[in-house]
Design a protein around this motif. Structure first.
Motif, short mmCIF file in Angstrom:
data_model
loop_
_atom_site.label_atom_id
_atom_site.label_comp_id
_atom_site.label_asym_id
_atom_site.label_seq_id
_atom_site.Cartn_x
_atom_site.Cartn_y
_atom_site.Cartn_z
N ILE A 168 20.30 10.14 -7.33
CA ILE A 168 20.95 11.40 -6.95
C ILE A 168 20.54 11.84 -5.54
N ASP A 169 19.70 11.05 -4.88
CA ASP A 169 19.10 11.48 -3.61
C ASP A 169 19.43 10.51 -2.48
N PRO A 170 20.39 10.83 -1.62
CA PRO A 170 20.71 9.95 -0.50
C PRO A 170 19.85 10.21 0.73
N THR A 171 18.97 11.20 0.68
CA THR A 171 18.29 11.67 1.89
C THR A 171 16.80 11.34 1.91
N TYR A 172 16.06 11.81 0.92
CA TYR A 172 14.59 11.75 1.01
C TYR A 172 14.04 10.45 0.44
N ARG A 173 14.42 10.09 -0.74
CA ARG A 173 14.13 8.79 -1.33
C ARG A 173 12.66 8.40 -1.23
N GLN A 174 11.80 9.28 -1.69
CA GLN A 174 10.37 9.03 -1.71
C GLN A 174 9.89 8.98 -3.16
N ALA A 175 8.77 8.30 -3.39
CA ALA A 175 8.23 8.22 -4.74
C ALA A 175 7.89 9.61 -5.28
N ALA A 176 7.33 10.46 -4.41
CA ALA A 176 6.94 11.79 -4.85
C ALA A 176 8.14 12.66 -5.18
N THR A 177 9.21 12.58 -4.38
CA THR A 177 10.40 13.38 -4.68
C THR A 177 11.11 12.84 -5.92
N ALA A 178 11.06 11.53 -6.12
CA ALA A 178 11.66 10.96 -7.33
C ALA A 178 10.91 11.43 -8.57
N ALA A 179 9.57 11.45 -8.48
CA ALA A 179 8.77 11.92 -9.61
C ALA A 179 9.08 13.38 -9.93
N ALA A 180 9.18 14.21 -8.89
CA ALA A 180 9.52 15.62 -9.10
C ALA A 180 10.89 15.76 -9.74
N LEU A 207 0.41 1.56 -9.21
CA LEU A 207 0.87 2.93 -9.46
C LEU A 207 1.87 2.95 -10.60
N MET A 208 2.81 2.01 -10.61
CA MET A 208 3.82 2.00 -11.66
C MET A 208 3.20 1.66 -13.01
N ALA A 209 2.21 0.78 -13.02
CA ALA A 209 1.53 0.45 -14.27
C ALA A 209 0.82 1.67 -14.84
N LYS A 210 0.21 2.47 -13.96
CA LYS A 210 -0.46 3.68 -14.41
C LYS A 210 0.55 4.70 -14.96
N MET A 211 1.71 4.81 -14.30
CA MET A 211 2.74 5.73 -14.79
C MET A 211 3.24 5.30 -16.17
N GLN A 212 3.46 3.99 -16.34
CA GLN A 212 3.91 3.50 -17.64
C GLN A 212 2.85 3.76 -18.71
N GLU A 213 1.60 3.49 -18.37
CA GLU A 213 0.50 3.72 -19.33
C GLU A 213 0.44 5.18 -19.74
N GLN A 214 0.63 6.08 -18.78
CA GLN A 214 0.57 7.51 -19.08
C GLN A 214 1.74 7.92 -19.96
N GLU A 216 0.82 -1.20 0.00
CA GLU A 216 0.00 0.00 0.00
C GLU A 216 0.86 1.26 0.00
N VAL A 217 0.66 2.10 -1.00
CA VAL A 217 1.32 3.41 -1.06
C VAL A 217 0.29 4.45 -0.65
N GLU A 218 0.50 5.06 0.51
CA GLU A 218 -0.50 5.98 1.06
C GLU A 218 -0.11 7.44 0.94
N ASN A 219 1.13 7.72 0.53
CA ASN A 219 1.60 9.10 0.57
C ASN A 219 1.94 9.67 -0.80
N PHE A 220 1.46 9.02 -1.88
CA PHE A 220 1.66 9.59 -3.20
C PHE A 220 0.46 10.46 -3.54
N PRO A 221 0.67 11.73 -3.89
CA PRO A 221 -0.46 12.65 -4.11
C PRO A 221 -1.45 12.12 -5.15
N GLY A 222 -2.73 12.36 -4.88
CA GLY A 222 -3.76 12.00 -5.84
C GLY A 222 -4.47 10.70 -5.55
#
Length: 322
Positions: A278-290, A61-68, A45-51
Motif C-alpha cells: 500500500i506504500d509507493p513512497t516510504y517502503r521502509q521496514a519500520a513503516t511496514a511494521a507500523a 530480524l525476520m526470524a526474530k519477528m516470526q518467533e515473536q 546489515e539493517v541499521e535503521n530498525f528501532p531497537g
C-alpha cells in the motif's frame, strides 16, 4: 473458520500477526513456500530498525519477528496463495499445497517484487550472471568484474556489499545524480572498488551460456558502447505484489492497494492491507511494521463489531465528505 488470515511474511505481515495473536485472534499467517520473510531476507546489515543500535542482519530480524509472532499463538504456514474469494462475509483463501481456508477477515501484506530491466535476454541469463540479490549470489563473483544498475539506497547497498567479493563494481545510473540517501552515497563513493557510470542505460545483454557483457546507451547523446562484465545485479526498484487482487480490490495509480486515509481498510469490508503493498513512497521496514499494527487493530475492531452485531464501515467510504 479463522478469525483472520494474514497473507505475507515481511515486517508488515509478522507485526500484524504479533498484534492479532496478542488480541487472541489466533491468526493464520501464510508466508510463502520459497520467499518467507520478504525482502529483508535478501538484506545484509539493517541499521535503521528501532531497537538494534549495533544493527542486525535482515534474515535474523525476520526470524526474530516470526518467533515473536509464533510465541503469542500465530500459526505460520509455508505455502503460496493461488486464489482468493473476498466477496461475502466469509473470505476464502486457496493455497497451492495445503488446501482451502476460510476466515472472517484477511490482511494482505504481500510486499513488493524486484523490478526488471525488461530485456529479452534478462530472463534467459537469470542465474547465469544476472541477479536481483547481492546477498544471495555475491559469493559466486569472487575477483570478478560486475555492475549494479540503479541509483537508490538498495543499489548503493548492493554495490558496497559486492565489493567484498568482486575485484571491480560499476554502478550504472541513467542520471547524473543519485536518489540514494547521503550516507549510502558517501559509503559508495568512498569505496575504491566502485566506479560510477553516469547517464547510461543497459539496452542490451550479451552472452551465450553466461553473461559476458552489456550494451550501454548514453541517455544524453544516444551513443552506444559495450561493457565487458561477469555479473549484472539489477536494483532499480520494486513493484507491489497485487496480482492476486486484480479485479477484487481497488488499486491506486501507482499500482498499490487503495486504503482509506491512514487506515488499512480496503474497499471490501473485512479485507485490510499493510506494508509495501500500500506504500509507493516510504517502503521502509519500520513503516511496514507500523502499517501491520494498523491492519491488526483495524481487523480486531471489525471482528468485534461483527460479533456485537454492529455494522462496521470496514471498507473505503467512496461518498464525498460533507
Amino acid at each position: 473458520m479463522r478469525n483472520v488470515i494474514i497473507i505475507g511474511s515481511g515486517p508488515a505481515g509478522y507485526t500484524a500477526a504479533i498484534y492479532a495473536a496478542r488480541a487472541n485472534l489466533n491468526p493464520l499467517l501464510i508466508a510463502s513456500s520459497v520467499q518467507a520473510g520478504g525482502e529483508l531476507m535478501n538484506t545484509t546489515e539493517v541499521e535503521n530498525f528501532p531497537g538494534f543500535p549495533e544493527g542486525i542482519q535482515g534474515p535474523e530480524l525476520m526470524a526474530k519477528m516470526q518467533e515473536q509472532a509464533e510465541k503469542f499463538g500465530t500459526e505460520v504456514l509455508l505455502d503460496d496463495v493461488t486464489e482468493l474469494d473476498l466477496s461475502g462475509d466469509i473470505k476464502r483463501v486457496v493455497t497451492g499445497y495445503s488446501g482451502e481456508f476460510e476466515a472472517e477477515s484477511v490482511i494482505f501484506a504481500t510486499g513488493s517484487a524486484y523490478r526488471k530491466i525488461g530485456l529479452a535476454d534478462e530472463e534467459r541469463l537469470s542465474g547465469r550472471g544476472i541477479s536481483w540479490c547481492a546477498t544471495c549470489d555475491g559469493f559466486f563473483f569472487k575477483e570478478k568484474t560486475i555492475a549494479v544498475v540503479g541509483g537508490g539506497d538498495s543499489a548503493m547497498e548492493e554495490a558496497t556489499f559486492l565489493t567484498k567479493f568482486a575485484s571491480k563494481v560499476y554502478v550504472i545510473h541513467r542520471r547524473d545524480t543519485l536518489r540514494a540517501s547521503k550516507i549510502m552515497q558517501e559509503r559508495a563513493h568512498a569505496n575504491e572498488k566502485i566506479e560510477f557510470i553516469w547517464n547510461a542505460e543497459v539496452t542490451g545483454i550479451s552472452g551465450e551460456n553466461a553473461l559476458s557483457g552489456v550494451t550501454l546507451t548514453d541517455t544524453v547523446t544516444g551513443e552506444e558502447r559495450e561493457l565487458a562484465l561477469d555479473g549484472l545485479f539489477v536494483a532499480i526498484g520494486n513493484d507491489p505484489r497485487t496480482h492476486l487482487v486484480h479485479g477484487k480490490l481497488d488499486l491506486t495509480e501507482e499500482g498499490t492497494i487503495a486504503v482509506s486515509g491512514r487506515s488499512s481498510k480496503t474497499n471490501v469490508a473485512g479485507v485490510f492491507a499493510a506494508g509495501d503493498v500500500i506504500d509507493p513512497t516510504y517502503r521502509q521496514a519500520a513503516t511496514a511494521a507500523a502499517s501491520g499494527v494498523v491492519a491488526a487493530l483495524d481487523a480486531e475492531h471489525y471482528l468485534a463489531a461483527r460479533e456485537s452485531g454492529v455494522q462496521d464501515p470496514a471498507g473505503i467510504d467512496l461518498a464525498p465528505a460533507n
